[in-house]
Motif scaffolding. Sequence first.
Motif, PDB file in Angstrom:
ATOM      1  N   LEU A  96      53.273  34.709  48.314  1.00  0.00           N
ATOM      2  CA  LEU A  96      53.221  34.536  46.864  1.00  0.00           C
ATOM      3  C   LEU A  96      54.149  33.425  46.378  1.00  0.00           C
ATOM      4  O   LEU A  96      53.986  32.909  45.278  1.00  0.00           O
ATOM      5  CB  LEU A  96      53.626  35.842  46.166  1.00  0.00           C
ATOM      6  CG  LEU A  96      52.529  36.877  45.975  1.00  0.00           C
ATOM      7  CD1 LEU A  96      53.130  38.205  45.554  1.00  0.00           C
ATOM      8  CD2 LEU A  96      51.518  36.419  44.937  1.00  0.00           C
ATOM      9  N   HIS A 103      52.002  27.419  52.628  1.00  0.00           N
ATOM     10  CA  HIS A 103      51.146  28.469  52.066  1.00  0.00           C
ATOM     11  C   HIS A 103      49.841  28.558  52.855  1.00  0.00           C
ATOM     12  O   HIS A 103      49.391  29.644  53.239  1.00  0.00           O
ATOM     13  CB  HIS A 103      50.866  28.192  50.579  1.00  0.00           C
ATOM     14  CG  HIS A 103      49.870  29.143  49.972  1.00  0.00           C
ATOM     15  ND1 HIS A 103      48.540  28.816  49.767  1.00  0.00           N
ATOM     16  CD2 HIS A 103      49.993  30.434  49.571  1.00  0.00           C
ATOM     17  CE1 HIS A 103      47.908  29.851  49.255  1.00  0.00           C
ATOM     18  NE2 HIS A 103      48.758  30.848  49.112  1.00  0.00           N
ATOM     19  N   ALA A 269      51.823  43.376  46.077  1.00  0.00           N
ATOM     20  CA  ALA A 269      50.556  42.904  45.503  1.00  0.00           C
ATOM     21  C   ALA A 269      49.481  43.982  45.549  1.00  0.00           C
ATOM     22  O   ALA A 269      48.573  43.988  44.718  1.00  0.00           O
ATOM     23  CB  ALA A 269      50.080  41.656  46.253  1.00  0.00           C
ATOM     24  N   GLY A 270      49.575  44.911  46.518  1.00  0.00           N
ATOM     25  CA  GLY A 270      48.446  45.810  46.738  1.00  0.00           C
ATOM     26  C   GLY A 270      48.616  47.235  46.250  1.00  0.00           C
ATOM     27  O   GLY A 270      47.630  47.952  46.091  1.00  0.00           O
ATOM     28  N   THR A 274      45.939  48.521  43.084  1.00  0.00           N
ATOM     29  CA  THR A 274      44.854  49.414  43.505  1.00  0.00           C
ATOM     30  C   THR A 274      44.970  50.761  42.789  1.00  0.00           C
ATOM     31  O   THR A 274      43.954  51.353  42.390  1.00  0.00           O
ATOM     32  CB  THR A 274      44.895  49.605  45.038  1.00  0.00           C
ATOM     33  OG1 THR A 274      45.024  48.321  45.643  1.00  0.00           O
ATOM     34  CG2 THR A 274      43.650  50.278  45.556  1.00  0.00           C
ATOM     35  N   LEU A 324      36.867  46.631  36.778  1.00  0.00           N
ATOM     36  CA  LEU A 324      37.764  45.473  36.904  1.00  0.00           C
ATOM     37  C   LEU A 324      37.415  44.354  35.924  1.00  0.00           C
ATOM     38  O   LEU A 324      38.159  43.408  35.766  1.00  0.00           O
ATOM     39  CB  LEU A 324      37.726  44.934  38.344  1.00  0.00           C
ATOM     40  CG  LEU A 324      38.262  45.899  39.400  1.00  0.00           C
ATOM     41  CD1 LEU A 324      37.981  45.381  40.805  1.00  0.00           C
ATOM     42  CD2 LEU A 324      39.756  46.142  39.210  1.00  0.00           C
ATOM     43  N   ALA A 330      45.034  42.098  36.405  1.00  0.00           N
ATOM     44  CA  ALA A 330      45.863  40.925  36.077  1.00  0.00           C
ATOM     45  C   ALA A 330      45.209  40.206  34.898  1.00  0.00           C
ATOM     46  O   ALA A 330      44.051  39.808  35.007  1.00  0.00           O
ATOM     47  CB  ALA A 330      45.940  39.993  37.280  1.00  0.00           C
ATOM     48  N   GLY A 395      40.988  33.178  42.240  1.00  0.00           N
ATOM     49  CA  GLY A 395      40.075  32.295  42.962  1.00  0.00           C
ATOM     50  C   GLY A 395      40.778  31.191  43.713  1.00  0.00           C
ATOM     51  O   GLY A 395      42.001  31.104  43.738  1.00  0.00           O
ATOM     52  N   ASN A 397      42.285  28.756  46.584  1.00  0.00           N
ATOM     53  CA  ASN A 397      43.162  29.034  47.739  1.00  0.00           C
ATOM     54  C   ASN A 397      44.172  30.141  47.464  1.00  0.00           C
ATOM     55  O   ASN A 397      44.922  30.508  48.354  1.00  0.00           O
ATOM     56  CB  ASN A 397      43.926  27.758  48.148  1.00  0.00           C
ATOM     57  CG  ASN A 397      44.904  27.326  47.075  1.00  0.00           C
ATOM     58  OD1 ASN A 397      44.620  27.487  45.904  1.00  0.00           O
ATOM     59  ND2 ASN A 397      46.038  26.802  47.467  1.00  0.00           N
ATOM     60  N   GLY A 402      43.789  40.668  49.460  1.00  0.00           N
ATOM     61  CA  GLY A 402      43.410  42.058  49.718  1.00  0.00           C
ATOM     62  C   GLY A 402      42.143  42.489  49.002  1.00  0.00           C
ATOM     63  O   GLY A 402      41.878  43.690  48.886  1.00  0.00           O
ATOM     64  N   PHE A 405      39.846  44.745  51.002  1.00  0.00           N
ATOM     65  CA  PHE A 405      40.609  45.973  51.252  1.00  0.00           C
ATOM     66  C   PHE A 405      40.606  46.850  50.003  1.00  0.00           C
ATOM     67  O   PHE A 405      40.315  48.056  50.049  1.00  0.00           O
ATOM     68  CB  PHE A 405      42.041  45.572  51.634  1.00  0.00           C
ATOM     69  CG  PHE A 405      42.892  46.685  52.138  1.00  0.00           C
ATOM     70  CD1 PHE A 405      43.609  47.483  51.271  1.00  0.00           C
ATOM     71  CD2 PHE A 405      43.004  46.938  53.497  1.00  0.00           C
ATOM     72  CE1 PHE A 405      44.416  48.507  51.732  1.00  0.00           C
ATOM     73  CE2 PHE A 405      43.805  47.959  53.978  1.00  0.00           C
ATOM     74  CZ  PHE A 405      44.512  48.744  53.084  1.00  0.00           C
ATOM     75  N   ALA A 406      40.921  46.240  48.851  1.00  0.00           N
ATOM     76  CA  ALA A 406      41.030  47.011  47.601  1.00  0.00           C
ATOM     77  C   ALA A 406      39.692  47.632  47.217  1.00  0.00           C
ATOM     78  O   ALA A 406      39.627  48.809  46.823  1.00  0.00           O
ATOM     79  CB  ALA A 406      41.539  46.100  46.482  1.00  0.00           C
TER      80      ALA A 406
HETATM   81  C1  HEM Z   1      42.202  46.236  42.587  1.00  0.00           C
HETATM   82  C2  HEM Z   1      43.216  45.766  43.270  1.00  0.00           C
HETATM   83  C3  HEM Z   1      43.697  44.321  43.211  1.00  0.00           C
HETATM   84  C4  HEM Z   1      43.541  43.369  42.230  1.00  0.00           C
HETATM   85  C5  HEM Z   1      42.806  43.509  40.896  1.00  0.00           C
HETATM   86  C6  HEM Z   1      44.201  42.166  42.698  1.00  0.00           C
HETATM   87  C7  HEM Z   1      44.234  40.964  41.991  1.00  0.00           C
HETATM   88  C8  HEM Z   1      44.883  39.823  42.442  1.00  0.00           C
HETATM   89  C9  HEM Z   1      44.956  38.586  41.688  1.00  0.00           C
HETATM   90  C10 HEM Z   1      44.341  38.346  40.306  1.00  0.00           C
HETATM   91  C11 HEM Z   1      45.657  37.702  42.442  1.00  0.00           C
HETATM   92  C12 HEM Z   1      46.009  36.260  42.034  1.00  0.00           C
HETATM   93  C13 HEM Z   1      44.872  35.335  42.471  1.00  0.00           C
HETATM   94  C14 HEM Z   1      44.954  33.936  41.910  1.00  0.00           C
HETATM   95  O1  HEM Z   1      45.996  33.524  41.429  1.00  0.00           O
HETATM   96  O2  HEM Z   1      43.922  33.244  41.939  1.00  0.00           O
HETATM   97  C15 HEM Z   1      46.026  38.363  43.673  1.00  0.00           C
HETATM   98  C16 HEM Z   1      46.746  37.779  44.692  1.00  0.00           C
HETATM   99  C17 HEM Z   1      47.112  38.428  45.848  1.00  0.00           C
HETATM  100  N1  HEM Z   1      46.768  39.706  46.215  1.00  0.00           N
HETATM  101 FE1  HEM Z   1      45.684  41.023  45.144  1.00  0.00          FE
HETATM  102  N2  HEM Z   1      44.738  42.411  43.932  1.00  0.00           N
HETATM  103  C18 HEM Z   1      44.453  43.707  44.299  1.00  0.00           C
HETATM  104  C19 HEM Z   1      44.787  44.345  45.482  1.00  0.00           C
HETATM  105  C20 HEM Z   1      45.430  43.748  46.541  1.00  0.00           C
HETATM  106  C21 HEM Z   1      45.687  44.381  47.819  1.00  0.00           C
HETATM  107  C22 HEM Z   1      45.234  45.791  48.212  1.00  0.00           C
HETATM  108  C23 HEM Z   1      46.414  43.485  48.577  1.00  0.00           C
HETATM  109  C24 HEM Z   1      46.939  43.612  49.974  1.00  0.00           C
HETATM  110  C25 HEM Z   1      47.111  44.743  50.631  1.00  0.00           C
HETATM  111  C26 HEM Z   1      46.581  42.277  47.770  1.00  0.00           C
HETATM  112  C27 HEM Z   1      47.237  41.139  48.185  1.00  0.00           C
HETATM  113  C28 HEM Z   1      47.337  39.978  47.448  1.00  0.00           C
HETATM  114  C29 HEM Z   1      48.084  38.799  47.898  1.00  0.00           C
HETATM  115  C30 HEM Z   1      48.870  38.670  49.198  1.00  0.00           C
HETATM  116  C31 HEM Z   1      47.935  37.821  46.898  1.00  0.00           C
HETATM  117  C32 HEM Z   1      48.530  36.425  46.896  1.00  0.00           C
HETATM  118  C33 HEM Z   1      47.535  35.395  47.477  1.00  0.00           C
HETATM  119  C34 HEM Z   1      48.100  34.002  47.539  1.00  0.00           C
HETATM  120  O3  HEM Z   1      48.962  33.653  46.732  1.00  0.00           O
HETATM  121  O4  HEM Z   1      47.625  33.240  48.399  1.00  0.00           O
HETATM  122  N3  HEM Z   1      45.977  42.486  46.547  1.00  0.00           N
HETATM  123  N4  HEM Z   1      45.538  39.658  43.657  1.00  0.00           N
END
Ligand code: HEM
Length: 454
Positions: A96, A103, A269-270, A274, A324, A330, A395, A397, A402, A405-406
């Motif tokens: 993050l 990255h 994040a997860g 979730t 969602l 978010a 969206g 990169n 997740g 997974f979620a």
């Molecule tokens: C319903 C559940 C979830 C929602 C709505 C969600 C939503 C998001 C959003 C909006 C971002 C930012 C994307 C962007 O800036 O374009 C993000 C990033 C991320 N999410 Fe999730 N997330 C969820 C569950 C999870 C889970 C279960 C995991 C891992 C176990 C996870 C891991 C991550 C990670 C590592 C990032 C950072 C990616 C990066 O910066 O390259 N998320 N998520």
Amino acid sequence: MSTTITPQLTQNLPSGPSSSALWQMLQWIGRPLEFMEACAYEYGDLFTLRLGSLGQVIFCSHPQGIEEIFTADPKQMDAGKNNSVLLPILGNASLLLLDGEPHQRQRQLLMPPFHGERMRAYGSSITQITEAVASPWQVNKPFDVRGAMQAISLNVILKTVFGVTNSERYQVLQQLLPNFLDLTGSPVGASLLFLRGLQKDWGAWSPWGRFLRMRSQLDHLLYQQIAEHRNQSELGADILSLMLAAEDEDGNPMTNVELRDELVTLLLAGHETTASALTWALYWIHFLPEVRDKLMAELATADLNDAKGIQRLPYLNAVCSETLRIYPIAPITAPRTTKIPLSLMGYTLPIGATVAPCIYLTHRRPELYPNPQAFQPERFLDRQFSPYEYLPFGGSNRRCLGMIFALFEMKLVLTTLLTRYQFQLERSQPLKPVRRGVTLAPPSPFKLILTQRF
Ligand code: HEM
């Protein structure tokens, strides 16, 4: 690079409220939905807000603009720097917080464990954890849905991501992690992160001192966990095992510090995200009897032992998608700061401009989603949306690592609960989201009553 835009260039930015930066920040924290809606009404698809340490942020809720942002060269868009406030929790190597090549490298190492096929190995753990959390519920007694969903999502991460099987460590982590994560969810915790002056270790009784002690306890447990996994004779199925086996293009695996930082990142994040998504889904399913009836009819014909089949159930998928859409977890994606001039819907944004695709406002566009404030899963059966029209997981990169997974977890937990138990709302009243850290969450407490076990 600074995220502040030089004054002579601000005239090139879309307009936005003229109120003080402090007032805008307070609105964004305290009334995010009303504030975004008022700005969209006044200024349209693009508007510029002044948000504390992020400086000026251009909110975009038009699919064309979102496409321009998501298809811009990712090497020229930094998001990690804008998350630097999370450094004390996540550590330097967190996905993050990284940008550019580091990255990209870290993402390549982390993506394979989150592949769709891999997820199915976790199906039975998710079902068992759901049943274990639900087993103490008593018939005709209300229970706090968010607390239960948090317990499920925390246990799922401990088991499937961290691969914790040692029961003593499991119990300590179960107790420790919610308090540790409270730093991002509670207003007191968040002010500790944002106000660096409060980050002073005045002993175990000071808030920062307490945090530092919790962090070293957590790190100790995680490094133990990593060391044990390194000594395993056989590769486990959990995500930590797969992370340990991953190598970059030059054949280098992740270091212990990288592994620790990514584990905490996945947790942060997860976990809450979730849990909030599941809580909302249970709310809508029980608030709207016609949605529940249709879903139950679909589940009645499904093979409940077939996790792959459950993932593909059209109405269940539509219920999760609509959950969602209507209140995305978010409200905006990670804000991105451009390193070259960016063309955005007729504007040429200068170097250093920060843009944020606005998930909430995009999901409320009536030409895409007629009657947008109504919960209507059917809209996802009737048409497909582009990644610039429907973006609950962001969206390009930075898209949520997740996501698969979620969605898998949501569908399995909902199927397990709805086919083994019957619930009704404790109070039938509309719920509105509240801010929880950087996310929007259902207000607490929201209770369901267990009416029957099958
Ligand atoms: C319903 C559940 C979830 C929602 C709505 C969600 C939503 C998001 C959003 C909006 C971002 C930012 C994307 C962007 O800036 O374009 C993000 C990033 C991320 N999410 Fe999730 N997330 C969820 C569950 C999870 C889970 C279960 C995991 C891992 C176990 C996870 C891991 C991550 C990670 C590592 C990032 C950072 C990616 C990066 O910066 O390259 N998320 N998520």
